[in-house]
Write an enzyme that holds these catalytic residues in place. Sequence first.
Site, PDB file in Angstrom:
ATOM      1  N   PRO A  23       0.855  -1.187   0.000  1.00 44.70           N
ATOM      2  CA  PRO A  23       0.000   0.000   0.000  1.00 44.70           C
ATOM      3  C   PRO A  23       0.889   1.235   0.000  1.00 44.70           C
ATOM      4  O   PRO A  23       1.773   1.369   0.848  1.00 44.70           O
ATOM      5  CB  PRO A  23      -0.781  -0.131   1.314  1.00 44.70           C
ATOM      6  N   CYS A 106       3.123   3.560   9.087  1.00 51.06           N
ATOM      7  CA  CYS A 106       3.355   4.849   8.430  1.00 51.06           C
ATOM      8  C   CYS A 106       3.877   5.876   9.440  1.00 51.06           C
ATOM      9  O   CYS A 106       3.284   6.055  10.502  1.00 51.06           O
ATOM     10  CB  CYS A 106       2.064   5.362   7.793  1.00 51.06           C
ATOM     11  N   GLY A 218      10.418  -3.902   2.744  1.00 54.84           N
ATOM     12  CA  GLY A 218      11.461  -2.921   2.993  1.00 54.84           C
ATOM     13  C   GLY A 218      12.713  -3.175   2.185  1.00 54.84           C
ATOM     14  O   GLY A 218      13.410  -4.160   2.436  1.00 54.84           O
ATOM     15  N   GLY A 239       7.436  -2.549  -2.712  1.00 50.25           N
ATOM     16  CA  GLY A 239       6.814  -1.240  -2.777  1.00 50.25           C
ATOM     17  C   GLY A 239       7.310  -0.448  -3.957  1.00 50.25           C
ATOM     18  O   GLY A 239       6.861  -0.609  -5.085  1.00 50.25           O
TER      19      GLY A 239
END
Length: 353
Positions: A23, A106, A218, A239
């Site tokens: 996300p 976040c 990550g 990501g």
Amino acid sequence: MIQHVESAEKAQKFQPHRFSVAPMMDWSDRHCRSLHRVLSSRALLYSEMVTTGAVLHGDRERLLGYDRDQHPVALQLGGSEPADLAAAARIGEDYGYDEINLNVGCPSDRVQSGRFGACLMREPELVAECMAAMAAAVKVPVTVKCRIGVDDQDPEEALFTLVDKCVAAGVTTFIVHARKAWLQGLSPKENRDVPPLDYPLVYRLKRERPDLTISINGGVPGVDAALEHLQHVDGVMLGRAAYHEAGLLGAVDRRVFGLDVPDVTPFEAVERYRPYIEASLAEGWRLAGISRHMLGLFHGLPGARAWRRILTVEGVGEGAGIEVVDKALEAVRRAVEEREARDVQNTVEPAAG
């Protein structure tokens, strides 16, 4: 040596979490997810984080609507009030999302001021209470995406405490961003790069909690690295790499899920995505909002710069349509053909001499 699944039959036993796309705020919107879906039929796709307040009081169709071809697709929520999260989770389930995920990772100031995101690493009991409320409200899986800690927390203690309390609340799947978040002194962008990665800690979590589904996130640059991680954990989440170099997703079904299928080339991806683009334009969406997710599709290939330039410059015009994509695609085809012709020429000339 990298091992991976060799057959579709074996692949069936793996959950979608084996490979997922993270996300990402302002990035993983409905248009982005539909592009990623034409590249991989199996990867689990996540929405941008949506706050409970927005879900409960905002324009739900704009925030939560998506093309039904996106499944499996998960909704990520931001919040810290159990009742609100339960209500938002029910709405997400009604929209057909296959999973509801809670953001505990976040680090932005806006998220901290709302008492959700990474700052919740300091409140594992509250996270567990939130997850219990969500689990009671829906039938689809509820999951947690977290960091290994924040600020001066001991990552080993912080991560295992959060996980164990959430397990007691009924959670079995965790996506772990393998670095701390520094809530004071680092920007959200710096928090994606500066704190050191600790992959071994996430591997250890899987070893010591073998019944849980653990995905790692990550700094994963591509499929090769994902396959290495899959020797230690159940899943890998990409990501920025999946966004800026979307073409790499074309190999995921074969290499990660073991399906007996050819890789999806960037050219094929554009053709598969074309009906979605045309349908979205007909619904009133602007081309620029769709095509911006395609800019990295031809990363590293001849014509990639022309592709980006045409989509960026001509795609923003009022009334820009599918013809802009066609023009950009033709520029790439010409560049590829010219490169191939030069390669042939370079091969023939020495032989002739």
